[in-house]
Design a protein around this motif. Structure first.
Motif, PDB file in Angstrom:
ATOM      1  N   MET A 167       0.828  -1.202   0.000  1.00 18.83           N
ATOM      2  CA  MET A 167       0.000   0.000   0.000  1.00 18.83           C
ATOM      3  C   MET A 167       0.863   1.254   0.000  1.00 18.83           C
ATOM      4  O   MET A 167       0.606   2.204  -0.742  1.00 18.83           O
ATOM      5  CB  MET A 167      -0.900  -0.014   1.232  1.00 18.83           C
ATOM      6  CG  MET A 167      -1.827   1.171   1.310  1.00 18.83           C
ATOM      7  SD  MET A 167      -2.679   1.236   2.891  1.00 18.83           S
ATOM      8  CE  MET A 167      -1.372   1.768   3.974  1.00 18.83           C
ATOM      9  N   ILE A 168       1.909   1.246   0.825  1.00 23.80           N
ATOM     10  CA  ILE A 168       2.777   2.430   0.912  1.00 23.80           C
ATOM     11  C   ILE A 168       3.425   2.723  -0.444  1.00 23.80           C
ATOM     12  O   ILE A 168       3.480   3.867  -0.885  1.00 23.80           O
ATOM     13  CB  ILE A 168       3.855   2.237   2.011  1.00 23.80           C
ATOM     14  CG1 ILE A 168       3.178   2.279   3.388  1.00 23.80           C
ATOM     15  CG2 ILE A 168       4.925   3.320   1.917  1.00 23.80           C
ATOM     16  CD1 ILE A 168       4.093   1.916   4.553  1.00 23.80           C
ATOM     17  N   ILE A 169       3.880   1.693  -1.129  1.00 27.51           N
ATOM     18  CA  ILE A 169       4.538   1.920  -2.427  1.00 27.51           C
ATOM     19  C   ILE A 169       3.528   2.490  -3.433  1.00 27.51           C
ATOM     20  O   ILE A 169       3.819   3.434  -4.174  1.00 27.51           O
ATOM     21  CB  ILE A 169       5.177   0.623  -2.974  1.00 27.51           C
ATOM     22  CG1 ILE A 169       6.292   0.157  -2.011  1.00 27.51           C
ATOM     23  CG2 ILE A 169       5.756   0.853  -4.366  1.00 27.51           C
ATOM     24  CD1 ILE A 169       6.896  -1.180  -2.375  1.00 27.51           C
ATOM     25  N   ILE A 170       2.315   1.925  -3.438  1.00 31.83           N
ATOM     26  CA  ILE A 170       1.291   2.441  -4.364  1.00 31.83           C
ATOM     27  C   ILE A 170       0.981   3.910  -4.050  1.00 31.83           C
ATOM     28  O   ILE A 170       0.913   4.755  -4.952  1.00 31.83           O
ATOM     29  CB  ILE A 170       0.007   1.578  -4.292  1.00 31.83           C
ATOM     30  CG1 ILE A 170       0.278   0.224  -4.958  1.00 31.83           C
ATOM     31  CG2 ILE A 170      -1.159   2.291  -4.967  1.00 31.83           C
ATOM     32  CD1 ILE A 170      -0.912  -0.692  -5.040  1.00 31.83           C
ATOM     33  N   LEU A 171       0.838   4.209  -2.762  1.00 27.44           N
ATOM     34  CA  LEU A 171       0.577   5.596  -2.378  1.00 27.44           C
ATOM     35  C   LEU A 171       1.699   6.517  -2.843  1.00 27.44           C
ATOM     36  O   LEU A 171       1.451   7.633  -3.317  1.00 27.44           O
ATOM     37  CB  LEU A 171       0.407   5.711  -0.856  1.00 27.44           C
ATOM     38  CG  LEU A 171      -0.917   5.189  -0.286  1.00 27.44           C
ATOM     39  CD1 LEU A 171      -0.950   5.369   1.233  1.00 27.44           C
ATOM     40  CD2 LEU A 171      -2.093   5.920  -0.921  1.00 27.44           C
ATOM     41  N   ALA A 172       2.934   6.034  -2.725  1.00 26.74           N
ATOM     42  CA  ALA A 172       4.080   6.853  -3.137  1.00 26.74           C
ATOM     43  C   ALA A 172       4.022   7.125  -4.644  1.00 26.74           C
ATOM     44  O   ALA A 172       4.240   8.264  -5.089  1.00 26.74           O
ATOM     45  CB  ALA A 172       5.381   6.155  -2.769  1.00 26.74           C
ATOM     46  N   ILE A 173       3.686   6.096  -5.424  1.00 26.33           N
ATOM     47  CA  ILE A 173       3.607   6.288  -6.881  1.00 26.33           C
ATOM     48  C   ILE A 173       2.503   7.313  -7.212  1.00 26.33           C
ATOM     49  O   ILE A 173       2.698   8.236  -7.999  1.00 26.33           O
ATOM     50  CB  ILE A 173       3.310   4.947  -7.603  1.00 26.33           C
ATOM     51  CG1 ILE A 173       4.477   3.966  -7.362  1.00 26.33           C
ATOM     52  CG2 ILE A 173       3.113   5.167  -9.100  1.00 26.33           C
ATOM     53  CD1 ILE A 173       4.211   2.570  -7.906  1.00 26.33           C
ATOM     54  N   VAL A 174       1.334   7.128  -6.574  1.00 27.75           N
ATOM     55  CA  VAL A 174       0.217   8.041  -6.802  1.00 27.75           C
ATOM     56  C   VAL A 174       0.618   9.477  -6.460  1.00 27.75           C
ATOM     57  O   VAL A 174       0.348  10.423  -7.212  1.00 27.75           O
ATOM     58  CB  VAL A 174      -1.014   7.612  -5.969  1.00 27.75           C
ATOM     59  CG1 VAL A 174      -2.058   8.708  -5.954  1.00 27.75           C
ATOM     60  CG2 VAL A 174      -1.598   6.322  -6.519  1.00 27.75           C
ATOM     61  N   PHE A 175       1.296   9.615  -5.326  1.00 27.04           N
ATOM     62  CA  PHE A 175       1.696  10.944  -4.869  1.00 27.04           C
ATOM     63  C   PHE A 175       2.609  11.626  -5.894  1.00 27.04           C
ATOM     64  O   PHE A 175       2.417  12.790  -6.239  1.00 27.04           O
ATOM     65  CB  PHE A 175       2.410  10.805  -3.521  1.00 27.04           C
ATOM     66  CG  PHE A 175       2.876  12.103  -2.939  1.00 27.04           C
ATOM     67  CD1 PHE A 175       1.973  12.959  -2.324  1.00 27.04           C
ATOM     68  CD2 PHE A 175       4.213  12.479  -3.014  1.00 27.04           C
ATOM     69  CE1 PHE A 175       2.395  14.169  -1.797  1.00 27.04           C
ATOM     70  CE2 PHE A 175       4.636  13.695  -2.494  1.00 27.04           C
ATOM     71  CZ  PHE A 175       3.723  14.539  -1.878  1.00 27.04           C
TER      72      PHE A 175
END
Lengths: 232, 371
Positions: free
Chosen positions: A208-216
């Motif tokens: 989840m953290i990696i996906i959030l980072a990409i989205v950000f």
């Protein structure tokens, strides 16, 4: 300070993540690959459909009721199909296009088809917002339909197109998380098939953290670019 | 102003019909219009009268349902695609809301028409843009964006853009309606200047008679899709025949407010026998005759001047005079007959009727306001 960065620190709070480091590198790459390739194809397809919808709509510069009606309905239908079902339903078509219906590459086809209609609507909305008067002024100086599309519609709507592209890419990243259902891999698959199924919660959280980072990153870059091009 | 030659724009029997789901709307009905080279032709009417639809027929942004459109000898109704677009480059157009491209600089907005098929080199195009911006007085704004400009400046940019292809005709669709009076004056001045220096033919649509008065040499009045009255500015102003034309002229002058004031005065309300309230209007030559002096000398009629106004239209004075005339017996009537013979327009005002009319109009307006 050094203890925080030390690997045994991470091993203590995220033991499974550290153990599956290679899986994360692999699945992050898969997510990015699926997003980029299907985003590019869906972007071109959606842009094309969006433009055609705008110019063939009633009152458009190339008004054509049958074309508009058919495209409009197609977009609605494909937008209404839940993605997880679309993945399965179009498997024969996927096999026809990429030769297989399983794997990361196979996921590209449903991702593209799931994303393009969404993007087409977004493009349509952005272009419809271009003042009718500006289009008329371009016609009055002798601009052809193609010139109006490329030099007026797409140019005037550029800031909005960038913003809607960002929204689309973010929703596409969301869709890639479901690609695991047909063996597409990616971070979503890692979170569910390893993290969730094996009760290794740190893996789910890391995915989840990696996906959030990409989205950000996508969001910030997109906003910056949109603001730079906007002169209204 | 160029002398009348063959018409540069000729509209013949033009109908424009819009088909809606449940009805058809005739926006333009059987309109014939000739505009000569060098004219500044005003088309006035309230919104919905069909003015904008009619002028869009000139550059075929709106196709007519019937009739022929000839511009510079070319029948535009037969053209389509590339040929039509080519013809359009010779007809500039400006709009009420300017319609500039927000994401392009001022310079690029003016450059836009030159990007579409002009044979000029890059350098020549830029020179042309500079020349046009200079012409409209905005040379220093080249790298600004439209959002940074005032309304009047935006309209100047739009004018520069409309002139980029060296058109012979400029269509102005309510181009000053979104501007304040001072800016309106400046833009009209600029159009007049372009007319005089470039020989540009201008078709000016507006609902403001003031704008027509300022620069037009001809005027047509439109109502419900038809041209109900037309002619050269002076004739229309000094001698309007249609009710709507009169209304438009009144809105552009102070005569009616002056008259409304005058009829409230007790002395005017109690006119005796042989007394008559009149409004005389005259244009050009008749203003030079010593008319008022003659009234007394020839007919022993005493004029009492209540108000007066002189305007200059196309370098000709147009005057209006509100008078109470008093004389013995038919002296006033004989005098008025003479005055009319001198080419002066005579409007007899029956004070009681006029007041009743005013009261009725005020009541109608109130009703409208409350609705």
């Amino acid at each position: 300070m050094t203890t925080i960065l030390a690997s045994d620190f991470w091993s203590s709070i995220m033991p499974n993540v550290v153990e599956n480091k290679d899986v994360f590198i692999q699945s992050t790459w898969e997510t990015i690959y699926m997003t980029l390739v299907s985003g590019l194809v869906a972007g071109i397809l959606g842009m094309l459909i969006g433009v055609v919808l705008v110019v063939t709509a009633p009152g458009g510069i190339l008004e054509n009721k049958p074309t508009y009606w058919i495209l409009d309905k197609l977009v609605n239908i494909f937008r209404s199909i839940p993605f997880i079902i679309l993945l399965a339903v179009i498997a024969p078509f996927t096999r026809l296009v990429v030769g297989t219906s399983i794997g990361t590459t196979a996921a590209l086809v449903p991702l593209t088809i799931g994303c393009a209609p969404f993007y087409a609507r977004q493009v349509q909305n952005a272009l419809v917002d271009v003042d009718r008067g500006i289009i008329e002024a371009a016609q009055a100086v002798g601009a052809s339909p193609l010139q109006i599309i490329f030099r007026v519609y797409l140019r005037e709507a550029l800031p909005d197109l960038i913003r809607t592209s960002v929204v689309t890419i973010i929703s596409l990243i969301g869709l890639t998380a479901m690609a695991g259902a047909i063996g597409g891999g990616g971070l979503g698959n890692t979170a569910i098939s390893i993290g969730y199924n094996r009760f290794e919660n740190d893996i789910t959280i890391m995915a989840m953290i990696i996906i959030l980072a990409i989205v950000f990153v996508v969001q910030v870059l997109g906003d910056l670019w949109a603001r730079r091009t906007d002169h209204r | 102003m160029a002398e009348a030659t063959s018409p540069i724009i000729e509209l013949k029997d033009i109908d424009v019909t819009f088909k809606e789901a449940d009805r058809t709307v005739k926006a333009v009905k059987d309109v014939n219009l000739q505009v000569n080279k060098g004219d500044i032709y005003g088309i006035v009417g309230y919104s919905g009268a069909g003015k904008s639809t009619l002028v869009r027929v000139i550059n075929q942004l709106q196709r007519q349902s019937k009739g022929t459109v000839t511009v510079s000898g070319q029948n535009l109704g037969n053209l389509s695609g590339k040929n039509l677009r080519q013809a359009r480059t010779k007809i500039g157009m400006i709009f009420q809301h300017f319609n500039l491209m927000n994401e392009r600089t001022i310079g690029d907005n003016v450059l836009f028409p030159l990007l579409l098929g002009s044979k000029l080199t890059r350098k020549e195009k830029q020179a042309k843009v500079d020349e046009l911006l200079d012409l409209v007085g905005l040379a220093d704004k080249k790298n600004d964006y439209p959002a940074q400009l005032s309304g009047g400046q935006k309209q100047r940019v739009a004018i520069a853009r409309a002139l980029a292809n060296d058109p012979e005709i400029l269509i102005s669709d309510e181009a000053t309606s979104a501007l304040d009076p001072k800016t309106t004056g400046a833009i009209l001045e600029l159009l007049k200047h372009l007319n005089e220096t470039l020989g540009l033919t201008v078709v000016l649509i507006t609902h403001e008679m003031q704008a027509v008065k300022a620069i037009c040499n001809k005027v047509a009045v439109m109502q419900s899709g038809e041209i109900i009255e037309r002619g050269d500015l002076l004739t229309i102003f000094s001698n309007p025949t249609e009710q709507l034309t009169k209304e438009f002229i009144e809105t552009s002058s102070q005569i009616d407010s002056a008259l409304a004031n005058v009829v409230e005065q007790a002395t005017v309300q109690n006119l005796g026998a042989g007394e008559q309230l009149v409004v005389l209007s005259y244009a050009g030559d008749s203003t030079e005759a010593p008319l008022i002096a003659q009234l007394y000398e020839k007919f022993h009629v005493t004029p009492n001047i209540l108000f007066g106004n002189v305007e200059i239209l196309q370098n000709t004075p147009v005057g209006t005079l509100g008078l109470v005339l008093s004389g013995v017996g038919d002296a006033v009537e004989t005098a008025l007959a003479y005055v009319a013979q001198q080419g002066v327009h005579v409007r007899r005002i029956n004070v009681a009727e006029y007041r009743a009319e005013l009261a009725r109009k005020a009541a109608a307006n109130n009703e409208e306001a409350t609705v």
